[in-house]
Design a protein around this motif. Structure first.
Motif, PDB file in Angstrom:
ATOM      1  N   GLY A   9      10.772   0.914   3.571  1.00 20.31           N
ATOM      2  CA  GLY A   9      11.489   0.253   2.488  1.00 20.31           C
ATOM      3  C   GLY A   9      12.957   0.042   2.783  1.00 20.31           C
ATOM      4  N   GLU A  10      13.410   0.469   3.968  1.00 18.34           N
ATOM      5  CA  GLU A  10      14.816   0.339   4.338  1.00 18.34           C
ATOM      6  C   GLU A  10      15.115  -1.063   4.862  1.00 18.34           C
ATOM      7  OE1 GLU A  10      17.079   2.575   3.838  1.00 18.34           O
ATOM      8  OE2 GLU A  10      15.841   4.324   3.358  1.00 18.34           O
ATOM      9  N   ARG A  11      16.394  -1.440   4.784  1.00 18.79           N
ATOM     10  CA  ARG A  11      16.837  -2.678   5.414  1.00 18.79           C
ATOM     11  C   ARG A  11      16.925  -2.462   6.922  1.00 18.79           C
ATOM     12  NH1 ARG A  11      21.736  -5.445   1.928  1.00 18.79           N
ATOM     13  NH2 ARG A  11      20.844  -5.189  -0.177  1.00 18.79           N
ATOM     14  N   GLU A  70       0.836  -1.193   0.000  1.00 16.38           N
ATOM     15  CA  GLU A  70       0.000   0.000   0.000  1.00 16.38           C
ATOM     16  C   GLU A  70       0.878   1.253   0.000  1.00 16.38           C
ATOM     17  OE1 GLU A  70      -2.893   0.023   3.089  1.00 16.38           O
ATOM     18  OE2 GLU A  70      -3.844  -1.843   2.448  1.00 16.38           O
ATOM     19  N   ASN A  71       1.989   1.176   0.712  1.00 20.27           N
ATOM     20  CA  ASN A  71       2.976   2.252   0.714  1.00 20.27           C
ATOM     21  C   ASN A  71       3.838   2.095  -0.535  1.00 20.27           C
ATOM     22  OD1 ASN A  71       5.214   3.942   1.132  1.00 20.27           O
ATOM     23  ND2 ASN A  71       5.152   3.666   3.347  1.00 20.27           N
ATOM     24  N   GLU A  72       3.490   2.774  -1.591  1.00 25.96           N
ATOM     25  CA  GLU A  72       4.162   2.594  -2.882  1.00 25.96           C
ATOM     26  C   GLU A  72       5.623   3.022  -2.847  1.00 25.96           C
ATOM     27  OE1 GLU A  72       1.933   4.423  -5.980  1.00 25.96           O
ATOM     28  OE2 GLU A  72       0.154   3.170  -5.671  1.00 25.96           O
ATOM     29  N   SER A  73       5.934   4.068  -2.087  1.00 25.73           N
ATOM     30  CA  SER A  73       7.324   4.536  -2.032  1.00 25.73           C
ATOM     31  C   SER A  73       8.213   3.502  -1.346  1.00 25.73           C
ATOM     32  CB  SER A  73       7.412   5.884  -1.314  1.00 25.73           C
ATOM     33  OG  SER A  73       6.988   5.771   0.029  1.00 25.73           O
ATOM     34  N   GLY A  95      20.386 -12.703   3.363  1.00 22.66           N
ATOM     35  CA  GLY A  95      19.173 -12.571   4.143  1.00 22.66           C
ATOM     36  C   GLY A  95      18.934 -11.111   4.483  1.00 22.66           C
ATOM     37  N   ILE A  96      17.788 -10.599   4.077  1.00 20.18           N
ATOM     38  CA  ILE A  96      17.486  -9.175   4.250  1.00 20.18           C
ATOM     39  C   ILE A  96      16.101  -9.036   4.861  1.00 20.18           C
ATOM     40  CG2 ILE A  96      17.285  -6.933   3.090  1.00 20.18           C
ATOM     41  CD1 ILE A  96      18.856  -8.214   0.727  1.00 20.18           C
ATOM     42  N   VAL A  97      15.974  -8.110   5.812  1.00 20.59           N
ATOM     43  CA  VAL A  97      14.677  -7.791   6.398  1.00 20.59           C
ATOM     44  C   VAL A  97      14.350  -6.347   6.039  1.00 20.59           C
ATOM     45  CG1 VAL A  97      13.302  -7.610   8.504  1.00 20.59           C
ATOM     46  CG2 VAL A  97      15.035  -9.417   8.291  1.00 20.59           C
ATOM     47  N   TYR A  98      13.248  -6.165   5.318  1.00 21.79           N
ATOM     48  CA  TYR A  98      12.837  -4.829   4.881  1.00 21.79           C
ATOM     49  C   TYR A  98      11.724  -4.285   5.776  1.00 21.79           C
ATOM     50  CZ  TYR A  98      15.338  -5.595   0.473  1.00 21.79           C
ATOM     51  OH  TYR A  98      16.305  -5.833  -0.489  1.00 21.79           O
ATOM     52  N   ASP A  99      11.852  -3.036   6.153  1.00 25.06           N
ATOM     53  CA  ASP A  99      10.819  -2.323   6.882  1.00 25.06           C
ATOM     54  C   ASP A  99       9.719  -1.930   5.893  1.00 25.06           C
ATOM     55  OD1 ASP A  99       9.261  -0.357   8.186  1.00 25.06           O
ATOM     56  OD2 ASP A  99      10.961   0.282   9.401  1.00 25.06           O
ATOM     57  N   LYS A 100       8.504  -2.397   6.117  1.00 23.69           N
ATOM     58  CA  LYS A 100       7.419  -2.135   5.171  1.00 23.69           C
ATOM     59  C   LYS A 100       6.945  -0.681   5.213  1.00 23.69           C
ATOM     60  CE  LYS A 100       4.252  -5.468   4.891  1.00 23.69           C
ATOM     61  NZ  LYS A 100       3.352  -6.580   5.310  1.00 23.69           N
ATOM     62  N   LYS A 154      11.346   1.356  -3.082  1.00 23.88           N
ATOM     63  CA  LYS A 154      12.690   1.291  -2.514  1.00 23.88           C
ATOM     64  C   LYS A 154      13.150  -0.157  -2.357  1.00 23.88           C
ATOM     65  CE  LYS A 154      13.736   4.502   0.299  1.00 23.88           C
ATOM     66  NZ  LYS A 154      13.837   5.407   1.466  1.00 23.88           N
ATOM     67  N   ILE A 155      12.231  -1.016  -1.901  1.00 23.84           N
ATOM     68  CA  ILE A 155      12.566  -2.438  -1.752  1.00 23.84           C
ATOM     69  C   ILE A 155      12.910  -3.054  -3.106  1.00 23.84           C
ATOM     70  CG2 ILE A 155      11.607  -4.711  -1.183  1.00 23.84           C
ATOM     71  CD1 ILE A 155       9.959  -3.280   1.014  1.00 23.84           C
ATOM     72  N   ASN A 156      12.079  -2.789  -4.096  1.00 23.23           N
ATOM     73  CA  ASN A 156      12.305  -3.368  -5.424  1.00 23.23           C
ATOM     74  C   ASN A 156      13.591  -2.859  -6.057  1.00 23.23           C
ATOM     75  OD1 ASN A 156       9.984  -4.997  -5.412  1.00 23.23           O
ATOM     76  ND2 ASN A 156       8.703  -3.284  -6.074  1.00 23.23           N
ATOM     77  N   LYS A 157      13.931  -1.604  -5.794  1.00 24.26           N
ATOM     78  CA  LYS A 157      15.184  -1.058  -6.324  1.00 24.26           C
ATOM     79  C   LYS A 157      16.379  -1.756  -5.699  1.00 24.26           C
ATOM     80  CE  LYS A 157      17.765   3.261  -6.909  1.00 24.26           C
ATOM     81  NZ  LYS A 157      17.778   4.742  -6.635  1.00 24.26           N
TER      82      LYS A 157
END
Length: 204
Positions: free
Chosen positions: A119-121, A43-46, A111-116, A50-53
């Protein structure tokens, strides 16, 4: 902190399906590469952008290896595994692999954990207390910290740690969250042989 205290509970809770990210799979392939990777929708497109980038950066870097002169690579590729997801984060493993000839190729598991929300690690210290490189090194050697092979079940003796100078040992930037615990990830040959796969160090 509260987020660390509640990690075990948070991982066990069932969240509504609306909280999950929509993950689609994308594949790009040619005669000597196959790049498989997730595309995240939120829902948070930004944050999703960032995650996809960030994910695409790993894919691009892997593909670029085909242009290397030394060493040269015959094949490269990527894959991934979604480990877990809550309302607040997505935990996945991005896998980059290459083959330069010889008995086998090499794989690198991140292994990466993204903040929804951003978008940051997220660093592993978001979920558990910090451990110094020296503490981790001594703990692996003394068996205070359990180490597992790539299947995350088979114990590893981490024999290669004895060949690393203590001052050169590093705390990995990559980890996963599983069963309410944090597992730092080390590449093949860092702590154990290639057959053991990526090794996982369970933090207390």
């Amino acid at each position: 902190m509260l987020s660390k205290t509640l990690l075990a509970l948070g991982l066990a809770l069932t969240v509504s399906s609306g909280a999950f990210a929509a993950v689609s799979e994308k594949t790009e392939e040619g005669s000597n590469y196959k790049l498989v990777y997730p595309v995240v929708s939120l829902e948070n497109e930004s944050a999703a952008k960032k995650i996809n980038k960030d994910i695409k950066g790993i894919v691009i870097d892997t593909h670029k290896k085909l242009k290397n002169k030394r060493p040269t690579y015959e094949e490269v590729g990527t894959d991934y595994e979604i480990i877990s997801e809550t309302d607040d984060y997505i935990n996945l493993v991005m896998i980059s692999w290459d083959y330069a000839g010889g008995a086998h190729g090499m794989h690198y598991d991140y292994g990466i954990v993204y903040d929804k929300a951003t978008g940051e690690r997220l660093p592993y210290t978001h979920f558990t207390k910090e451990v110094t490189a020296a503490e981790l090194y001594d703990g692996i050697k003394s068996k205070k910290y359990s180490v597992y092979c790539g299947d995350r079940k088979t114990p590893s003796e981490a024999p290669f740690v004895s060949y690393i100078e203590k001052e050169d040992f590093k705390v990995s930037d990559y980890y996963i969250l599983q069963d309410g615990k944090v597992y730092l990830m080390y590449l093949p040959y860092d702590l154990d042989c290639y057959a053991a796969g990526t090794t996982y160090v369970e933090l207390k």
